[in-house]
Motif scaffolding. Structure first.
Motif, PDB file in Angstrom:
ATOM      1  N   UNK A  93      -2.537   9.487 -10.514  1.00  0.00           N
ATOM      2  CA  UNK A  93      -1.317   8.978  -9.885  1.00  0.00           C
ATOM      3  C   UNK A  93      -1.431   9.160  -8.371  1.00  0.00           C
ATOM      4  N   UNK A  94      -1.160   8.086  -7.634  1.00  0.00           N
ATOM      5  CA  UNK A  94      -1.120   8.168  -6.163  1.00  0.00           C
ATOM      6  C   UNK A  94       0.330   7.984  -5.742  1.00  0.00           C
ATOM      7  N   UNK A  95       0.890   9.017  -5.160  1.00  0.00           N
ATOM      8  CA  UNK A  95       2.303   8.995  -4.754  1.00  0.00           C
ATOM      9  C   UNK A  95       2.364   8.916  -3.237  1.00  0.00           C
ATOM     10  N   UNK A  96       3.101   7.923  -2.733  1.00  0.00           N
ATOM     11  CA  UNK A  96       3.317   7.775  -1.294  1.00  0.00           C
ATOM     12  C   UNK A  96       4.786   8.078  -1.012  1.00  0.00           C
ATOM     13  N   UNK A  97       5.014   9.025  -0.118  1.00  0.00           N
ATOM     14  CA  UNK A  97       6.384   9.394   0.242  1.00  0.00           C
ATOM     15  C   UNK A  97       6.900   8.485   1.345  1.00  0.00           C
ATOM     16  N   UNK A 149       6.241   4.617  -2.935  1.00  0.00           N
ATOM     17  CA  UNK A 149       5.618   3.952  -4.080  1.00  0.00           C
ATOM     18  C   UNK A 149       4.882   4.966  -4.942  1.00  0.00           C
ATOM     19  N   UNK A 150       4.665   4.558  -6.199  1.00  0.00           N
ATOM     20  CA  UNK A 150       3.869   5.324  -7.154  1.00  0.00           C
ATOM     21  C   UNK A 150       2.833   4.353  -7.705  1.00  0.00           C
ATOM     22  N   UNK A 198      -3.923   1.068 -10.557  1.00  0.00           N
ATOM     23  CA  UNK A 198      -3.922  -0.076  -9.658  1.00  0.00           C
ATOM     24  C   UNK A 198      -2.598  -0.809  -9.561  1.00  0.00           C
ATOM     25  N   UNK A 199      -1.618  -0.422 -10.351  1.00  0.00           N
ATOM     26  CA  UNK A 199      -0.306  -1.070 -10.327  1.00  0.00           C
ATOM     27  C   UNK A 199       0.671  -0.190  -9.549  1.00  0.00           C
ATOM     28  N   UNK A 200       1.484  -0.837  -8.693  1.00  0.00           N
ATOM     29  CA  UNK A 200       2.409  -0.098  -7.828  1.00  0.00           C
ATOM     30  C   UNK A 200       3.831  -0.198  -8.388  1.00  0.00           C
TER      31      UNK A 200
END
Length: 193
Positions: free
Chosen positions: A88-92, A155-156, A160-162
């Motif tokens: 999981x790539x979490x962008x704050x 975003x999470x 590959x899906x946001x």
């Protein structure tokens, strides 16, 4: 090999993976060594003699089903758990990014009652909490009514899906599954599986 295959999350996770690797290596190595000793021929000069079975063969016949049962049970347990773990790539909102291992939990049905946004639970200590704007969301669990400290995400990203409009809730309790830093919301199940 353990670092390359599984990465490093924490010492306990590494030692658990190392233990399984070592156990499998010893069992397979010992079994192959045993087969080589028991079922190969020995020779005295030019005469080859088959040694036959001894007490080790009887021990192997009795205990191998037990060992195989324990191994297959652990392998099924690990496979069922690790099939639900995602990168999981979490962008704050402040553009900080975190790459975490997330477990897709059917029991996590937390939503903010005001904004109706689903909540992903994070283990305490994963985020650098200074300079972040938190707000509190009421939640109910078994015999417990409390407030959960949450933060908005930009975003999470999973596979590959946001995904947008998710909140991160900071859990005070340590997660029991090794190597997992966040528990994904049940709402993601419809889109991931």
């Amino acid at each position: 090999m353990i670092f390359v295959s599984f990465g490093y999350q924490n010492l306990k996770y590494f030692l658990n993976n190392f233990g399984y690797f070592y156990m499998i290596s010893v069992i397979l190595g010992g079994f192959l060594y045993y087969l080589n000793l028991e079922f190969s021929y020995t020779h005295i000069g030019l005469v080859f003699i088959n040694k036959g079975l001894n007490i080790n063969a009887i021990f192997l016949i009795i205990f191998s089903p037990v060992i195989l049962y324990i191994y297959s049970r652990q392998a099924k347990k690990m496979k069922s758990n690790y099939n639900l773990i995602y990168k999981v790539i979490i962008t704050l909102k402040n553009k900080e990014k975190y790459t975490l291992n997330g477990f897709l939990d059917t029991g996590n049905k937390l939503f903010d009652p005001i904004t109706n946004k689903p909540i992903i639970l994070l283990q305490k200590g994963v985020l650098k909490e200074e300079n972040l704007k938190f707000y509190y969301v009421p939640f109910n669990s078994l015999n417990n009514h409390n407030l959960l400290k949450c933060i908005k995400t930009e975003s999470v990203e999973i596979k590959g899906k946001i995904y947008k409009n998710y909140l991160l809730g900071i859990s005070d309790k340590k997660f029991s599954l090794e190597g997992v830093e966040c528990v994904l919301n049940n709402k993601l199940m419809e889109e991931l599986i």
